[in-house]
Design a protein around this motif. Structure first.
Motif, PDB file in Angstrom:
ATOM      1  N   ALA A 199       0.809  -1.220   0.000  1.00  0.00           N
ATOM      2  CA  ALA A 199       0.000   0.000   0.000  1.00  0.00           C
ATOM      3  C   ALA A 199       0.843   1.271   0.000  1.00  0.00           C
ATOM      4  O   ALA A 199       0.313   2.352   0.227  1.00  0.00           O
ATOM      5  CB  ALA A 199      -0.928   0.006   1.220  1.00  0.00           C
ATOM      6  N   ILE A 211      -3.480  -0.356  -4.546  1.00  0.00           N
ATOM      7  CA  ILE A 211      -2.701  -1.357  -3.817  1.00  0.00           C
ATOM      8  C   ILE A 211      -2.047  -2.259  -4.846  1.00  0.00           C
ATOM      9  O   ILE A 211      -2.708  -2.804  -5.735  1.00  0.00           O
ATOM     10  CB  ILE A 211      -3.551  -2.155  -2.818  1.00  0.00           C
ATOM     11  N   LEU A 314      -1.303  -6.181   5.007  1.00  0.00           N
ATOM     12  CA  LEU A 314      -0.755  -5.247   4.042  1.00  0.00           C
ATOM     13  C   LEU A 314       0.521  -4.639   4.594  1.00  0.00           C
ATOM     14  O   LEU A 314       0.659  -4.469   5.811  1.00  0.00           O
ATOM     15  CB  LEU A 314      -1.740  -4.121   3.736  1.00  0.00           C
ATOM     16  N   VAL A 317       0.834   0.128   5.069  1.00  0.00           N
ATOM     17  CA  VAL A 317      -0.545   0.609   5.150  1.00  0.00           C
ATOM     18  C   VAL A 317      -0.621   1.963   5.845  1.00  0.00           C
ATOM     19  O   VAL A 317      -1.595   2.718   5.674  1.00  0.00           O
ATOM     20  CB  VAL A 317      -1.424  -0.449   5.857  1.00  0.00           C
ATOM     21  N   THR A 320      -1.636   5.212   4.056  1.00  0.00           N
ATOM     22  CA  THR A 320      -3.019   5.524   3.697  1.00  0.00           C
ATOM     23  C   THR A 320      -3.785   6.214   4.812  1.00  0.00           C
ATOM     24  O   THR A 320      -4.956   6.563   4.630  1.00  0.00           O
ATOM     25  CB  THR A 320      -3.773   4.235   3.316  1.00  0.00           C
ATOM     26  N   GLU A 326      -7.793   4.747   3.574  1.00  0.00           N
ATOM     27  CA  GLU A 326      -7.637   4.056   4.854  1.00  0.00           C
ATOM     28  C   GLU A 326      -8.710   2.990   5.045  1.00  0.00           C
ATOM     29  O   GLU A 326      -8.407   1.841   5.412  1.00  0.00           O
ATOM     30  CB  GLU A 326      -7.668   5.057   6.008  1.00  0.00           C
ATOM     31  N   MET A 329      -8.165  -0.039   2.711  1.00  0.00           N
ATOM     32  CA  MET A 329      -7.142  -0.983   3.147  1.00  0.00           C
ATOM     33  C   MET A 329      -7.629  -1.862   4.299  1.00  0.00           C
ATOM     34  O   MET A 329      -7.304  -3.048   4.376  1.00  0.00           O
ATOM     35  CB  MET A 329      -5.872  -0.239   3.559  1.00  0.00           C
ATOM     36  N   GLU A 333      -7.688  -5.972   4.126  1.00  0.00           N
ATOM     37  CA  GLU A 333      -7.085  -6.841   5.137  1.00  0.00           C
ATOM     38  C   GLU A 333      -8.118  -7.809   5.713  1.00  0.00           C
ATOM     39  O   GLU A 333      -7.863  -9.007   5.854  1.00  0.00           O
ATOM     40  CB  GLU A 333      -6.467  -6.000   6.252  1.00  0.00           C
TER      41      GLU A 333
END
Length: 363
Positions: A199, A211, A314, A317, A320, A326, A329, A333
């Motif tokens: 990310a 991503i 990730l 991350v 983000t 945010e 992601m 996950e």
């Protein structure tokens, strides 16, 4: 650009920041709908597993894209990208001459509700149901390769959309080696290279994809296409020789070029179609990251018969935080972990080691 409290400024820019596009949109129009395409062509033109775009909220005639390179993706569609760093920024479609599609990975992460992914198309091209809108049981778990066995084929083609980069990645021979003798990215049980969810901002901007997915290879396990290999041509065995060959414009390198995003980092891409190919760093002279979307694996886009996925986690991350990516992601996950559990896949050795280290740190 504007101080109107009812509007939001949107910015798209490339990794090297040579190209910067800014406009404004009423808050009432947010989030912008975005569409993910999983077709083989989109994978090979980005190096990612998909392409996501959203309509740029400004008429095409008002956007000066003359400084961008263009690749004829099809008879109707062109990809507009930075010729220096490879970032794809826009898509032109002759069927919609007044509009531009913007690669969402090039959009600044400064607005919590800027983009909403609303539709996936050409999922069937993936063969393995990558990021699909179907039920969780498609494809059925019984049809998947799992994570416990050895690699099921010895090599896989690595090819960009235009074919200017045409290589082969081979399975390394690690038989008889102890765990500490293996490269850091090789699973000690299956001897597969890992595949990651990345990310980070730099990979996002280079690829135009929110991503990115990398796998890894020792350069000794890469070769030219079968025709060149049959002629005895040998691919560079270290990053210094790889860089030198590209700098010298060696015809064997095809359309491969690179952007030095840091003094010790080279980000390789196809200068014709913009596809990301390798990430190389001087401190790892024998290893490159390989863009997973360029793999033409017989079992599907995820190449599960060749690589080992680190589902449920990730990397980078934190890049983000505070923006619209945010929540995206967090969902990735959560859903990739659900995917792993539903199919009975074990946790990777790297994840087990990390969780054990975290547990020790808390005790």
């Amino acid at each position: 650009m504007t101080s109107d409290p009812d509007t939001v400024t949107i910015t798209a820019h490339c990794l090297c920041k040579a190209h910067n596009f800014t406009t404004s949109v009423p808050k009432s129009k947010l989030p912008l709908p975005a569409y993910a395409c999983h077709c083989n062509s989109c994978r090979h033109v980005t190096g990612a597993l998909y392409l996501i775009d959203s309509e740029w909220p400004e008429p095409r005639k008002n956007v000066d894209t003359s400084g961008l390179r263009k690749y004829a993706f099809s008879s109707r569609i062109k990809v507009l990208f930075c010729g220096t760093c490879s970032t794809p920024l826009f898509i032109e479609d002759t069927a919609e001459p007044h509009h531009l599609g913007a690669f969402t990975g090039a959009l600044k992460n400064n607005q919590g509700d800027l983009v909403k992914l609303v539709h996936h198309i050409f999922v069937g091209d993936t063969l393995d149901g990558d990021a699909q809108e179907y039920n969780w049981d498609w494809p059925p778990a019984s049809s998947l390769k799992g994570l416990s066995g050895k690699a099921e084929y010895d090599s896989v083609q690595v090819r960009c959309k235009c074919g200017g980069v045409d290589l082969v990645m081979h399975r390394g021979n690690y038989e008889g080696k102890e765990r500490e003798e293996l490269p850091w990215f090789i699973d000690p049980t299956t001897h597969r290279p890992i595949a990651s969810f990345d990310a980070c901002d730099s990979c996002r901007l280079q690829s135009g994809i929110d991503i990115f997915h990398w796998t890894f290879a020792e350069l000794k396990n890469l070769s030219y296409s079968s025709n060149l290999a049959a002629e005895g041509k040998v691919f560079p065995k270290n990053t210094t020789d790889l860089r030198a060959a590209v700098d010298a414009q060696d015809p064997l390198m095809g359309t491969l070029t690179y952007y030095a995003s840091s003094p010790d980092v080279q980000r390789y891409f196809c200068k014709n179609c913009s596809a990301c190919v390798f990430y190389a760093v001087d401190s790892r002279p024998d290893i490159v990251d390989v863009a997973l979307g360029l793999l033409d694996a017989p079992d599907g886009a995820r190449a599960e018969g060749f690589v080992l996925w680190l589902f449920g986690k990730l990397v980078w991350v934190e890049d983000t935080k505070g923006g619209w990516r945010e929540d995206l992601m967090k969902r990735i996950e959560k859903e990739s972990e659900h995917w792993r559990i539903e199919r009975g896949y074990p946790k990777s050795w790297k994840r087990i080691e990390r969780e054990e280290a975290e547990a020790k740190g808390k005790s």
